[in-house]
Design a protein around this motif. Structure first.
Motif, PDB file in Angstrom:
ATOM      1  N   UNK A 292       0.852  -1.187   0.000  1.00 22.51           N
ATOM      2  CA  UNK A 292       0.000   0.000   0.000  1.00 22.51           C
ATOM      3  C   UNK A 292       0.889   1.240   0.000  1.00 22.51           C
ATOM      4  N   UNK A 293       0.702   2.094  -0.977  1.00 22.42           N
ATOM      5  CA  UNK A 293       1.582   3.246  -1.166  1.00 22.42           C
ATOM      6  C   UNK A 293       1.620   4.116   0.087  1.00 22.42           C
ATOM      7  N   UNK A 294       2.841   4.458   0.519  1.00 18.32           N
ATOM      8  CA  UNK A 294       3.020   5.386   1.633  1.00 18.32           C
ATOM      9  C   UNK A 294       2.921   4.758   3.007  1.00 18.32           C
ATOM     10  N   UNK A 295       2.534   3.467   3.103  1.00 17.17           N
ATOM     11  CA  UNK A 295       2.374   2.855   4.422  1.00 17.17           C
ATOM     12  C   UNK A 295       3.710   2.733   5.141  1.00 17.17           C
ATOM     13  N   UNK A 296       4.757   2.383   4.422  1.00 12.93           N
ATOM     14  CA  UNK A 296       6.076   2.273   5.044  1.00 12.93           C
ATOM     15  C   UNK A 296       6.542   3.625   5.586  1.00 12.93           C
ATOM     16  N   UNK A 297       6.302   4.693   4.828  1.00 16.42           N
ATOM     17  CA  UNK A 297       6.723   6.029   5.265  1.00 16.42           C
ATOM     18  C   UNK A 297       5.900   6.499   6.467  1.00 16.42           C
ATOM     19  N   UNK A 298       4.624   6.138   6.495  1.00 18.05           N
ATOM     20  CA  UNK A 298       3.785   6.527   7.627  1.00 18.05           C
ATOM     21  C   UNK A 298       4.229   5.815   8.893  1.00 18.05           C
ATOM     22  N   UNK A 299       4.512   4.524   8.800  1.00 16.25           N
ATOM     23  CA  UNK A 299       4.997   3.771   9.975  1.00 16.25           C
ATOM     24  C   UNK A 299       6.329   4.337  10.447  1.00 16.25           C
ATOM     25  N   UNK A 300       7.167   4.683   9.498  1.00 15.68           N
ATOM     26  CA  UNK A 300       8.461   5.288   9.835  1.00 15.68           C
ATOM     27  C   UNK A 300       8.259   6.603  10.591  1.00 15.68           C
ATOM     28  N   UNK A 301       7.328   7.408  10.129  1.00 12.00           N
ATOM     29  CA  UNK A 301       7.038   8.686  10.787  1.00 12.00           C
ATOM     30  C   UNK A 301       6.460   8.470  12.184  1.00 12.00           C
ATOM     31  N   UNK A 302       5.554   7.501  12.318  1.00 14.46           N
ATOM     32  CA  UNK A 302       4.873   7.259  13.588  1.00 14.46           C
ATOM     33  C   UNK A 302       5.776   6.618  14.642  1.00 14.46           C
ATOM     34  N   UNK A 303       6.744   5.826  14.221  1.00 14.45           N
ATOM     35  CA  UNK A 303       7.599   5.100  15.179  1.00 14.45           C
ATOM     36  C   UNK A 303       8.986   5.704  15.339  1.00 14.45           C
ATOM     37  N   UNK A 304       9.418   6.485  14.371  1.00  7.25           N
ATOM     38  CA  UNK A 304      10.773   7.015  14.410  1.00  7.25           C
ATOM     39  C   UNK A 304      11.828   5.987  14.052  1.00  7.25           C
ATOM     40  N   UNK A 305      11.409   4.857  13.480  1.00  7.64           N
ATOM     41  CA  UNK A 305      12.329   3.782  13.103  1.00  7.64           C
ATOM     42  C   UNK A 305      12.272   3.595  11.590  1.00  7.64           C
ATOM     43  N   UNK A 306      13.435   3.390  10.973  1.00  6.26           N
ATOM     44  CA  UNK A 306      13.466   3.145   9.528  1.00  6.26           C
ATOM     45  C   UNK A 306      12.650   1.904   9.183  1.00  6.26           C
ATOM     46  N   UNK A 307      11.983   1.941   8.038  1.00  6.10           N
ATOM     47  CA  UNK A 307      11.160   0.820   7.590  1.00  6.10           C
ATOM     48  C   UNK A 307      11.608   0.397   6.197  1.00  6.10           C
ATOM     49  N   UNK A 308      11.784  -0.907   6.021  1.00 10.82           N
ATOM     50  CA  UNK A 308      12.189  -1.462   4.733  1.00 10.82           C
ATOM     51  C   UNK A 308      11.126  -2.447   4.250  1.00 10.82           C
ATOM     52  N   UNK A 309      10.833  -2.394   2.958  1.00  9.52           N
ATOM     53  CA  UNK A 309       9.941  -3.389   2.357  1.00  9.52           C
ATOM     54  C   UNK A 309      10.806  -4.471   1.729  1.00  9.52           C
ATOM     55  N   UNK A 310      10.537  -5.723   2.068  1.00  9.75           N
ATOM     56  CA  UNK A 310      11.350  -6.837   1.597  1.00  9.75           C
ATOM     57  C   UNK A 310      11.245  -7.001   0.088  1.00  9.75           C
ATOM     58  N   UNK A 311      12.308  -7.509  -0.505  1.00  9.43           N
ATOM     59  CA  UNK A 311      12.230  -7.959  -1.896  1.00  9.43           C
ATOM     60  C   UNK A 311      11.311  -9.183  -1.948  1.00  9.43           C
ATOM     61  N   UNK A 312      10.599  -9.344  -3.043  1.00 12.25           N
ATOM     62  CA  UNK A 312       9.661 -10.479  -3.170  1.00 12.25           C
ATOM     63  C   UNK A 312       8.727 -10.511  -1.961  1.00 12.25           C
ATOM     64  N   UNK A 313       8.175  -9.356  -1.644  1.00  9.43           N
ATOM     65  CA  UNK A 313       7.431  -9.222  -0.385  1.00  9.43           C
ATOM     66  C   UNK A 313       6.256 -10.190  -0.269  1.00  9.43           C
ATOM     67  N   UNK A 314       5.574 -10.463  -1.382  1.00 10.37           N
ATOM     68  CA  UNK A 314       4.426 -11.371  -1.338  1.00 10.37           C
ATOM     69  C   UNK A 314       4.881 -12.819  -1.138  1.00 10.37           C
ATOM     70  N   UNK A 315       6.067 -13.165  -1.631  1.00 13.93           N
ATOM     71  CA  UNK A 315       6.542 -14.539  -1.586  1.00 13.93           C
ATOM     72  C   UNK A 315       7.379 -14.858  -0.354  1.00 13.93           C
ATOM     73  N   UNK A 316       7.721 -13.846   0.451  1.00 11.16           N
ATOM     74  CA  UNK A 316       8.643 -14.048   1.582  1.00 11.16           C
ATOM     75  C   UNK A 316       8.217 -15.187   2.500  1.00 11.16           C
ATOM     76  N   UNK A 317       6.935 -15.238   2.847  1.00 10.19           N
ATOM     77  CA  UNK A 317       6.455 -16.216   3.820  1.00 10.19           C
ATOM     78  C   UNK A 317       6.641 -17.639   3.305  1.00 10.19           C
TER      79      UNK A 317
END
Length: 343
Positions: A292-317
């Motif tokens: 979801x666009x911008x969700x990583x940046x919003x979490x980063x703003x709310x927590x003060x912690x860097x957020x990374x989206x994994x490569x192959x994010x849908x297949x990671x599990x």
């Protein structure tokens, strides 16, 4: 009766929105929607997966396209079993040799009843041995995190039905939480917003398309407009409207806030030393909902912690589950000794 070929052990991400199947030695061999088309009059399964998804909202009254998993757990046991049997048979064929080990991913904090439903469905589909693994742990392994270190790693896995959050250290989950708010709730929020504001009724498929075209979790992160087609609730006729990113930000505010509040809860329960590690290493996001666009940046703003989206994010599990299953086959369960359950 059909069986699997020798050596075709499987890892299955039995997701609310999508089922992924990983075969040892071959990688991901199947990725299809968790949808089944059923004739209500005869209770016969007419289509499964992508073929069934195409029928959503386009079938006569006696045919229904159902999603047998809701909020990350089985809501219709019989249909889930038929769907699982279909996908495994499609993956492995019908050659009569021996049955395999199967590892299935489950949400964090799944109840014993929910776990038993998954195990029974897998065994009744032909599995000889069934293992369960929590989705965030599998996602961490699939994303390449070294979970054996005495160092905290935080994973947020946002799927179709659940968001699972875990802090992992020394081969195990230290703090875990699960909330039944994820991709499906995003779609429902868009449907509700468009119905209330524009008096236009749209379906799940349309809502999902609008989400990817123009939606954002963070105001100002993008500026897009999507044309939305549906049925006008006033006239009863087909109609279309245009919706902007800012409007969709408002539509998604409630489910996004619930996820962020749960992330805050997990961080508050995290031991100080591990919290310090997370600040240094950042937060890893996986799952289709993480896109979801911008969700990583919003979490980063709310927590003060860097957020990374994994490569192959849908297949990671499912990739992580496959790696863990391979370690079990080598009699090397040390890395997950307290986290994998055999049934």
């Amino acid at each position: 009766m059909w069986f699997w070929r020798m050596g075709t052990d499987l890892a299955i991400d039995l997701g609310t929105a999508t089922v992924l199947v990983y075969m040892a030695g071959k990688g991901i061999i199947l990725k299809e929607p968790s949808v089944v088309a059923v004739d209500k009059n005869t209770n016969k399964v007419l289509a499964v997966g992508e073929d069934a998804r195409k029928m959503i909202g386009r079938t006569p009254g006696n045919i229904v396209a159902v999603r047998p998993l809701r909020n990350g757990v089985i809501s219709d046991y019989d249909i889930t079993e038929k769907m699982l049997r279909h996908f495994i048979q499609k993956s492995c064929g019908k050659r009569k040799i021996s049955a395999p080990k199967v590892m299935v991913c489950i949400p964090s904090q799944a109840t014993e009843v929910e776990k038993r439903a998954v195990v029974d469905a897998a065994k009744n589909s032909g599995a000889k041995s069934v293992y369960l693994i929590e989705e965030p742990l599998a996602a961490a392994v699939g994303a390449g995190l070294d979970i054996s270190e005495p160092s905290g790693s935080m994973v947020i896995d946002i799927g179709g039905g659940t968001t699972d959050i875990a802090v992992i250290s020394l081969k195990g989950v230290v703090v875990r939480a699960s909330i039944k708010v994820a991709g499906d709730r995003f779609d429902e929020a868009i449907i509700r917003y468009i119905r209330n504001k524009f008096k236009l009724m749209i379906g799940e498929k349309t809502a999902e398309e609008v989400k990817f075209i123009a939606a954002s979790a963070l105001k100002g992160a993008r500026n897009e407009t999507a044309t939305v087609r549906g049925r006008n609730l006033v006239t009863g006729l087909p109609d279309n409207i245009e919706v902007t990113t800012d409007e969709l930000v408002s539509a998604l505010e409630e489910p996004v806030r619930l996820i962020i509040d749960k992330i805050h809860d997990v961080l508050e329960k995290t031991p100080p030393e591990l919290a310090a590690d997370i600040i240094d290493k950042g937060i890893l996001m996986t799952g289709g909902g993480a896109l979801l666009h911008g969700l990583d940046k919003l979490i980063e703003f709310e927590t003060g912690v860097r957020v990374f989206i994994a490569n192959d994010t849908v297949e990671c599990v499912v990739l992580g589950s496959g790696k863990v299953l391979a370690s079990i086959n080598k009699n090397n369960t040390e890395a997950i000794e307290n986290e994998v359950q055999r049934a």
